[in-house]
Design an enzyme around this catalytic site. Sequence first.
Site, PDB file in Angstrom:
ATOM      1  N   ASN A  62      61.915 -33.837  68.881  1.00 44.77           N
ATOM      2  CA  ASN A  62      61.512 -35.411  68.675  1.00 44.77           C
ATOM      3  C   ASN A  62      63.043 -36.205  68.648  1.00 44.77           C
ATOM      4  O   ASN A  62      64.009 -35.792  69.531  1.00 44.77           O
ATOM      5  CB  ASN A  62      60.835 -35.731  67.679  1.00 44.77           C
ATOM      6  N   ASP A  63      63.403 -36.877  67.501  1.00 46.81           N
ATOM      7  CA  ASP A  63      64.380 -37.650  67.406  1.00 46.81           C
ATOM      8  C   ASP A  63      65.648 -37.431  68.060  1.00 46.81           C
ATOM      9  O   ASP A  63      66.278 -36.226  67.614  1.00 46.81           O
ATOM     10  CB  ASP A  63      64.578 -38.434  66.000  1.00 46.81           C
ATOM     11  N   PRO A  64      66.449 -37.958  68.805  1.00 50.67           N
ATOM     12  CA  PRO A  64      67.823 -37.626  69.138  1.00 50.67           C
ATOM     13  C   PRO A  64      68.514 -38.088  68.045  1.00 50.67           C
ATOM     14  O   PRO A  64      68.536 -39.253  67.281  1.00 50.67           O
ATOM     15  CB  PRO A  64      68.143 -38.430  70.301  1.00 50.67           C
ATOM     16  N   SER A 123      66.470 -36.963  60.382  1.00 51.00           N
ATOM     17  CA  SER A 123      67.142 -37.648  61.145  1.00 51.00           C
ATOM     18  C   SER A 123      68.503 -38.085  60.561  1.00 51.00           C
ATOM     19  O   SER A 123      68.342 -38.375  59.393  1.00 51.00           O
ATOM     20  CB  SER A 123      66.525 -38.839  61.983  1.00 51.00           C
TER      21      SER A 123
END
Length: 575
Positions: A62-64, A123
């Site tokens: 998922n999140d960069p 993140s």
Amino acid sequence: MEVSKFLLIYLFFCYFCVLSNHNNGVEASHKVYQGLKSKTAVKVKQLHRTGYHFQPPRNWINDPNGPMYYKGIYHLFYQYNPKGAVWGNIVWAHSVSKDLINWEALEPAIYPSKPFDIKGCWSGSATVLPGNKPVIFYTGIDPQGKQIQNYAIPSNSSDPYLRQWTKPTDNPIAVAGFKMNKTAFRDPTTAWKIDEHWRMLVGGRRNQRGIAHLYRSRDFKKWTKAQHPLHSVPNTGMWECPDFYPVALFGEAGQNTSAFGPNVKHVLKVSLDATRFEYYTLGEYFPSRDKYVVDMDSIDGRDGLRYDYGNFYASKSFFDPVKDRRILWGWANESDTPQDDVSKGWAGIQTIPRKVWLDPNRKQLLQWPVEEIETLRSQNVRLSEKKLKLGDRIEVEEITAAQADVDVTFSIPNLDKAEPFDPSWTNAQELCSLKGSSVQGGVGPFGLLTLASQKLEEYTPVFFRVFKAQYKHVVLLCSDARSSSLRNIGLYKPSFAGFVDVDLSEKKQLSLRSLIDHSVVESFGAGGKTCITSRVYPTLAVFGDAHLFAFNNGTETIIVDLNAWSMRKPNKMNN
């Protein structure tokens, strides 16, 4: 590997819950599926794996996180589950590239190993300090489930690949205070420095007020929370993955995150956990008060501007000093991945990296795929001055329609037939549902039928529709997934849409660029004013059976100039 009946039933239940939670088909971002873990993936011909978008060989992403450039190498860190194709067991995966196209996967940069992150490494961001010293900020989950902010530094800064990272013993650097929500305190931003003080933001929530908590430091180690947040907005819920950066008032050049002065404007972006969409504002930053003031004509909240009006979330930007540009990455939400793809061991992609800069009108940002993606273009097809009358459909042949880059300009000879615009049509997505691609109009709908089967049992239309309001024309851009797949169970198939701020009085033209890649269609309307990413999962329109058409279902004739390319796969994509 055979999928058990239990697994299929469980996955069906999960997707049913997703579709019922009114979060636009996307599950809560931090739900763990302990029962669905696998270390290997079946090597089969997978219908929906992308050809040139970023993704690992298997498992959930998922999140960069914290993209950056260091010693000739682009680094992309991202949230990754090394044990399965669902969210859980999150580490910071790490891939490197010299061209933003070909990617080599390295060992995870950060994984749970210390008391301050033993239950997860979530993140964060990367900051390159003066002297070319990179530092990672990230959210760790402690044994009590509290979210705390930590940092990591390279074990060997002379290694341009930054293969190993160290977590200093003075972690954590920021802990939620007594009156703060300790389970809504995450995702530290890239830091910036003005007047000898470093600053960073951490997303948060107090009741339903979204908050960008502000922290300051002189030495980049001891951080102190400011008395007031940089910004907050009521009734927006948790602010995930905040991003704060300057953009130049003139031109397309990117700005270092610490840039400040009369020639820049600032952007504050937040990802709303409540809606699973992202919103940004433009405004002025006052370092002396550490206050961000939103421009008067920039809507602050759920009705505001968005980077992307589709499957796009948890984005992160960084300044690229090599080409003097700001680059934006986003996660194409994956909760609606078909259960057979999940069972084969993969879920998740990142969008194509985008260059981002301020529109000359200073009311919004513009986005465009980085120029490097054009190196993957191969077979080219052109259509020049093709007239499309009501009901016309032209196939774009001799390219790989399932893996293509399509750039088209639609010219409108006359706007007199534009339908009247009802002022109550404030929700673009609802308007797209009402006025779909098959609903005859005046000026439009016209556009592309992407990932289409030969007889149009399946297709994903990306199209414009022009309305006439009291003082101007209103342009709607839609990417409508409702007809994208014959599969009806367990798929989220929305009619994504956004309005396009463009003046048709001077030049009666609309441009559209779409990057088509098996299960994703990234579209950029009017030179990047309105962008929509759609994840779609056709069953017939796959591989060589996918087709591409230009169409017009409006009574006004439209003139089409089209340039389309087959797209090659990168030589290396984390394999």
